[in-house]
Design an enzyme around this catalytic site. Structure first.
Site, PDB file in Angstrom:
ATOM      1  N   SER A  46       0.867  -1.177   0.000  1.00 36.99           N
ATOM      2  CA  SER A  46       0.000   0.000   0.000  1.00 36.99           C
ATOM      3  C   SER A  46       0.900   1.222   0.000  1.00 36.99           C
ATOM      4  O   SER A  46       2.093   1.130   0.360  1.00 36.99           O
ATOM      5  CB  SER A  46      -0.850   0.011   1.281  1.00 36.99           C
ATOM      6  OG  SER A  46      -1.503   1.252   1.449  1.00 36.99           O
ATOM      7  N   TYR A 105      -1.491  -1.034  10.452  1.00 33.55           N
ATOM      8  CA  TYR A 105      -1.600  -1.171   8.993  1.00 33.55           C
ATOM      9  C   TYR A 105      -0.328  -0.643   8.319  1.00 33.55           C
ATOM     10  O   TYR A 105       0.283  -1.322   7.487  1.00 33.55           O
ATOM     11  CB  TYR A 105      -2.834  -0.403   8.500  1.00 33.55           C
ATOM     12  CG  TYR A 105      -3.152  -0.621   7.035  1.00 33.55           C
ATOM     13  CD1 TYR A 105      -3.694  -1.824   6.602  1.00 33.55           C
ATOM     14  CD2 TYR A 105      -2.904   0.369   6.093  1.00 33.55           C
ATOM     15  CE1 TYR A 105      -3.985  -2.030   5.253  1.00 33.55           C
ATOM     16  CE2 TYR A 105      -3.193   0.169   4.744  1.00 33.55           C
ATOM     17  CZ  TYR A 105      -3.730  -1.028   4.335  1.00 33.55           C
ATOM     18  OH  TYR A 105      -4.019  -1.232   3.007  1.00 33.55           O
TER      19      TYR A 105
HETATM   20  N1  LIG Z   1      -8.935  -0.636  -0.357  1.00 36.40           N
HETATM   21  C1  LIG Z   1      -7.899   0.203  -0.376  1.00 36.40           C
HETATM   22  O1  LIG Z   1      -8.068   1.454  -0.431  1.00 36.40           O
HETATM   23  C2  LIG Z   1      -6.509  -0.330  -0.369  1.00 36.40           C
HETATM   24  C3  LIG Z   1      -5.430   0.555  -0.601  1.00 36.40           C
HETATM   25  C4  LIG Z   1      -4.136   0.046  -0.616  1.00 36.40           C
HETATM   26  C5  LIG Z   1      -3.914  -1.297  -0.372  1.00 36.40           C
HETATM   27  N2  LIG Z   1      -4.966  -2.132  -0.145  1.00 36.40           N
HETATM   28  C6  LIG Z   1      -4.684  -3.551   0.099  1.00 36.40           C
HETATM   29  O2  LIG Z   1      -5.301  -4.310  -0.910  1.00 36.40           O
HETATM   30  C7  LIG Z   1      -5.592  -5.622  -0.398  1.00 36.40           C
HETATM   31  C8  LIG Z   1      -7.048  -5.951  -0.700  1.00 36.40           C
HETATM   32  O3  LIG Z   1      -7.863  -4.977  -0.084  1.00 36.40           O
HETATM   33  P1  LIG Z   1      -9.401  -4.777  -0.434  1.00 36.40           P
HETATM   34  O4  LIG Z   1      -9.628  -3.335  -0.628  1.00 36.40           O
HETATM   35  O5  LIG Z   1      -9.811  -5.733  -1.482  1.00 36.40           O
HETATM   36  O6  LIG Z   1     -10.038  -5.164   0.984  1.00 36.40           O
HETATM   37  P2  LIG Z   1     -11.308  -6.088   1.303  1.00 36.40           P
HETATM   38  O7  LIG Z   1     -11.559  -5.967   2.750  1.00 36.40           O
HETATM   39  O8  LIG Z   1     -12.394  -5.775   0.326  1.00 36.40           O
HETATM   40  O9  LIG Z   1     -10.772  -7.539   0.946  1.00 36.40           O
HETATM   41  C9  LIG Z   1      -9.824  -8.235   1.722  1.00 36.40           C
HETATM   42  C10 LIG Z   1     -10.105  -9.712   1.581  1.00 36.40           C
HETATM   43  O10 LIG Z   1      -9.163 -10.424   2.365  1.00 36.40           O
HETATM   44  C11 LIG Z   1      -9.855 -11.457   3.036  1.00 36.40           C
HETATM   45  N3  LIG Z   1      -9.166 -11.852   4.263  1.00 36.40           N
HETATM   46  C12 LIG Z   1      -9.087 -11.155   5.422  1.00 36.40           C
HETATM   47  N4  LIG Z   1      -8.440 -11.874   6.346  1.00 36.40           N
HETATM   48  C13 LIG Z   1      -8.106 -13.051   5.748  1.00 36.40           C
HETATM   49  C14 LIG Z   1      -7.435 -14.212   6.200  1.00 36.40           C
HETATM   50  N5  LIG Z   1      -6.973 -14.312   7.462  1.00 36.40           N
HETATM   51  N6  LIG Z   1      -7.259 -15.228   5.336  1.00 36.40           N
HETATM   52  C15 LIG Z   1      -7.741 -15.136   4.065  1.00 36.40           C
HETATM   53  N7  LIG Z   1      -8.373 -14.075   3.588  1.00 36.40           N
HETATM   54  C16 LIG Z   1      -8.565 -13.026   4.424  1.00 36.40           C
HETATM   55  C17 LIG Z   1     -11.225 -10.870   3.354  1.00 36.40           C
HETATM   56  O11 LIG Z   1     -12.182 -11.888   3.610  1.00 36.40           O
HETATM   57  C18 LIG Z   1     -11.517 -10.078   2.099  1.00 36.40           C
HETATM   58  O12 LIG Z   1     -12.209 -10.840   1.128  1.00 36.40           O
HETATM   59  C19 LIG Z   1      -5.262  -5.579   1.088  1.00 36.40           C
HETATM   60  O13 LIG Z   1      -3.984  -6.140   1.297  1.00 36.40           O
HETATM   61  C20 LIG Z   1      -5.252  -4.092   1.395  1.00 36.40           C
HETATM   62  O14 LIG Z   1      -4.466  -3.785   2.494  1.00 36.40           O
HETATM   63  C21 LIG Z   1      -6.257  -1.688  -0.152  1.00 36.40           C
END
Ligand SMILES: NC(=O)c1ccc[n+]([C@@H]2O[C@H](COP(=O)([O-])OP(=O)(O)OC[C@H]3O[C@@H](n4cnc5c(N)ncnc54)[C@H](O)[C@@H]3O)[C@@H](O)[C@H]2O)c1
Length: 254
Positions: free
Chosen positions: A140, A153
């Site tokens: 991120s 985070y």
């Molecule tokens: N959404 C944002 O703005 C953003 C920005 C930068 C980085 N990210 C990163 O992108 C990635 C995906 O984020 P997202 O926006 O899709 O979030 P999200 O919450 O929509 O999806 C995350 C997924 O990970 C799964 N998950 C959580 N814990 C788990 C575990 N212990 N084992 C297996 N699966 C698990 C959840 O069930 C969910 O489906 C993450 O690593 C997040 O940190 C997101």
């Protein structure tokens, strides 16, 4: 083996679904991993609906046996894997560092860092059997900048970038590239939760403040993130490795 076969973790989340869909459009074979059956099915379905092949698999990325099981499934299906999107992550709690709950810290580090570490260990075997293989760890912009109210985070994402560099060096002899994808805020459920969590009922104001922090004054779209993720997973030169690649509207350039 299909030229494009691999594993996506966090497959049922916003980013996971967008990436599974784009992989499906490319005709990829995907094991869609998530912690619940419903979420894993969502990722698999997105891939299939777009023209790919997929199966859903329930695994908790913090548990070594679960992680070994999805890597083993890749071996039994294909004998190898061409890509690994090491993407599952959680935002943790929103609180100032001085009152940040230790259990929320442990959980965020477990999913975001231990999960990525276990995935790298388990998937190196199937990936090294392919001629060319690529890993993308989802970090991120929080891995590049300060993250007030999100100490766990930010710390976990900085650590993912460090781990990416080590994995890139150690896996280079196997012909595997390893990069960290570093999106800024994305139009997503995770950002809606963070906006609510940091703002005491002023989520819309928090949204605007986060946007103002981005030189382009907007969040990334899920399509932009999926485009870059799939480029890095399927198309990027293998010589591109060990990098933290920001997709952040200029945020980390300031
Ligand atoms: N959404 C944002 O703005 C953003 C920005 C930068 C980085 N990210 C990163 O992108 C990635 C995906 O984020 P997202 O926006 O899709 O979030 P999200 O919450 O929509 O999806 C995350 C997924 O990970 C799964 N998950 C959580 N814990 C788990 C575990 N212990 N084992 C297996 N699966 C698990 C959840 O069930 C969910 O489906 C993450 O690593 C997040 O940190 C997101």
């Amino acid at each position: 083996m299909d030229a494009f076969a691999g594993v996506v973790t966090g497959a049922g989340g916003n980013v996971g679904v967008a990436v599974c869909r784009r992989l499906g459009k490319r005709g990829a074979n995907v094991i869609a991993v998530d912690v619940s059956e419903e979420a894993a099915a969502r990722g698999a379905q997105a891939c299939i609906a777009a023209g790919g092949t997929a199966e859903a698999m329930v695994a908790d990325v913090t548990q070594e046996a679960s992680v070994m099981a999805y890597a083993q499934r890749a071996v039994s299906l294909w004998g190898q894997a061409a890509f690994f999107f090491n993407n599952a992550g959680i935002e943790g709690s929103e609180a100032p560092l001085l009152s940040y709950p230790a259990d929320a810290w442990d959980r965020a580090l477990a999913v975001n860092l231990r999960g990525v570490f276990l995935g790298l260990k388990a998937m190196a075997g199937p990936l090294r059997h392919a001629d060319v293989a690529r890993i993308v760890n989802t970090a991120s912009v929080a891995g590049l900048c300060a993250t007030p109210m999100l100490a766990a985070y930010g710390a976990s994402k900085h650590a993912v970038i460090g781990l990416t560099k080590t994995a890139a060096v150690e896996f280079a002899p196997f012909g595997i590239s390893v990069n960290a994808l570093c999106p800024g805020p994305i139009e997503s459920d995770m950002m809606r939760r963070i906006e609510a969590g940091v703002s005491h009922g002023e989520a819309e104001a928090a949204h605007r403040a986060y946007e103002q922090n981005v030189p382009m004054h907007r969040y990334a779209t899920l399509d932009e993130v999926a485009d870059l993720a799939v480029y890095l997973l399927l198309d990027a030169p293998i010589y591109l490795t060990g990098q933290a690649i920001a997709l952040d509207g200029g945020m980390s350039a300031v």
